[in-house]
Scaffold this motif. Structure first.
Motif, PDB file in Angstrom:
ATOM      1  N   SER A   3       0.836  -1.198   0.000  1.00 37.08           N
ATOM      2  CA  SER A   3       0.000   0.000   0.000  1.00 37.08           C
ATOM      3  C   SER A   3       0.873   1.250   0.000  1.00 37.08           C
ATOM      4  O   SER A   3       2.074   1.195   0.262  1.00 37.08           O
ATOM      5  CB  SER A   3      -0.923   0.006   1.211  1.00 37.08           C
ATOM      6  OG  SER A   3      -0.158   0.040   2.405  1.00 37.08           O
ATOM      7  N   SER A   4       0.229   2.392  -0.313  1.00 33.39           N
ATOM      8  CA  SER A   4       0.931   3.667  -0.254  1.00 33.39           C
ATOM      9  C   SER A   4       0.006   4.723   0.327  1.00 33.39           C
ATOM     10  O   SER A   4      -1.217   4.655   0.172  1.00 33.39           O
ATOM     11  CB  SER A   4       1.409   4.094  -1.640  1.00 33.39           C
ATOM     12  OG  SER A   4       0.318   4.280  -2.512  1.00 33.39           O
ATOM     13  N   ALA A  24       3.575   1.394   9.212  1.00 34.52           N
ATOM     14  CA  ALA A  24       3.903   0.960   7.854  1.00 34.52           C
ATOM     15  C   ALA A  24       4.502  -0.437   7.894  1.00 34.52           C
ATOM     16  O   ALA A  24       5.498  -0.673   8.578  1.00 34.52           O
ATOM     17  CB  ALA A  24       4.879   1.936   7.205  1.00 34.52           C
ATOM     18  N   ALA A  27       5.068  -0.917   3.224  1.00 33.42           N
ATOM     19  CA  ALA A  27       4.289   0.149   2.595  1.00 33.42           C
ATOM     20  C   ALA A  27       5.168   1.365   2.319  1.00 33.42           C
ATOM     21  O   ALA A  27       6.246   1.519   2.883  1.00 33.42           O
ATOM     22  CB  ALA A  27       3.126   0.546   3.490  1.00 33.42           C
ATOM     23  N   GLU A  28       4.661   2.245   1.453  1.00 35.16           N
ATOM     24  CA  GLU A  28       5.322   3.520   1.204  1.00 35.16           C
ATOM     25  C   GLU A  28       4.463   4.637   1.774  1.00 35.16           C
ATOM     26  O   GLU A  28       3.274   4.733   1.479  1.00 35.16           O
ATOM     27  CB  GLU A  28       5.542   3.759  -0.285  1.00 35.16           C
ATOM     28  CG  GLU A  28       6.227   5.095  -0.559  1.00 35.16           C
ATOM     29  CD  GLU A  28       6.688   5.256  -1.994  1.00 35.16           C
ATOM     30  OE1 GLU A  28       7.334   6.278  -2.286  1.00 35.16           O
ATOM     31  OE2 GLU A  28       6.406   4.365  -2.801  1.00 35.16           O
ATOM     32  N   SER A  56       9.410  -1.309   3.657  1.00 38.19           N
ATOM     33  CA  SER A  56       8.758  -0.004   3.698  1.00 38.19           C
ATOM     34  C   SER A  56       9.727   1.104   3.307  1.00 38.19           C
ATOM     35  O   SER A  56      10.948   0.994   3.451  1.00 38.19           O
ATOM     36  CB  SER A  56       8.224   0.281   5.103  1.00 38.19           C
ATOM     37  OG  SER A  56       7.204  -0.619   5.454  1.00 38.19           O
TER      38      SER A  56
END
Length: 271
Positions: A3-4, A24, A27-28, A56
């Motif tokens: 996900s971001s 996170a 994730a970014e 991440s």
């Protein structure tokens, strides 16, 4: 994982001494112009979580982080990935009542190493009254770069593993001088500017130099050592000082080849 999230020009306010602001996992996350406060951990990177195979990447840009305990807590992905869990702090101010930027050096399971932390043009401060560090870096096979930034804490930087670069930055320890009493978890509060504890046997490389723009590093302690290595003759520690100003004299073996150390007005200058 995968996900971001981008957060711009807002505020993320917790209930006070509870919970996490951002978590996170693979994730970014980009925070630009954000205020994050009143959490135990304002930002948490938990890439060691079971089943996660990604890394991440968190960027804090022009943001203000004020934590009730830890501004950023980071755990890398260890053996799971050759990439690094990445934290970039740029033009930001981080403050915490406890350790401000804290990593985990555990090697249990797949381990929590493999991080890349960059502190650029930023201020990182911990409350010295709580005997806390601005940065605690215990993980092996990881990189920490402090570039044209200011770090302040009781023991400002505590290092037990990885490659660390201090470039054109100010690092100040404010705590009382104490004799190291190392254990297998955590670090000794010594009041030093930079304190290296070698008892994990992880490879540690510390480089202190000016920045590309010629800004000098200033490493100091109000009561202890600007830089202390415990044990000083440990085979797993390499210190290279190319330039900088220090509040006490540096060991000759820590000076890079071709440098000269001189004393002036109670400080020691390496050039």
């Amino acid at each position: 994982p995968g996900s971001s999230l981008t957060m711009l020009n807002g505020a993320l306010i917790g209930p006070g001494n509870k919970g996490r602001g951002i978590c996170a996992v693979g994730a970014e996350v980009i925070c630009h112009g954000m205020q994050i406060s009143k959490f135990v951990d304002c930002v948490y990177l938990g890439d060691h979580s079971e089943g996660n195979t990604q890394d991440s990447r968190v960027r804090l840009i022009a943001s203000d982080i004020n934590a009730d305990d830890c501004a950023v807590y980071i755990s890398g992905n260890g053996l799971v990935s050759e990439q690094k869990t990445q934290l970039i702090v740029e033009n930001s101010t981080l403050y915490s009542q406890g350790i401000t930027i804290m990593a985990n050096g555990s090697v249990t399971g797949n381990g929590r190493w493999g991080t890349d932390i960059q502190i650029l043009h930023s201020t990182v401060t911990s409350n010295p009254d709580n005997k806390a560090s601005a940065v605690y870096h215990p993980q092996k096979d990881s990189t920490l770069t402090v570039y044209e930034s200011t770090l302040t804490g009781y023991t400002s930087m505590a290092i037990k593993g990885g490659q660390v670069y201090i470039l054109g930055s100010t690092v100040r320890g404010m705590g009382a001088q104490q004799t190291p009493n190392p254990g297998m978890s955590g670090y000794s509060d010594t009041g030093d500017g930079i304190y290296i504890e070698a008892n994990y046997d992880y490879e540690i490389q510390l480089t202190i130099d000016e920045s590309e723009g010629g800004q000098q590093s200033v490493i100091s302690s109000d009561n202890g050592y600007a830089l202390q290595v415990f044990e000083p003759d440990a085979d797993n520690v390499k210190v290279r000082i190319y330039s900088g100003t220090f509040s006490d004299e540096q060991r000759a073996e820590h000076l890079a080849v071709g440098t000269v150390q001189t004393e002036k007005d109670g400080t020691y200058i390496v050039a």
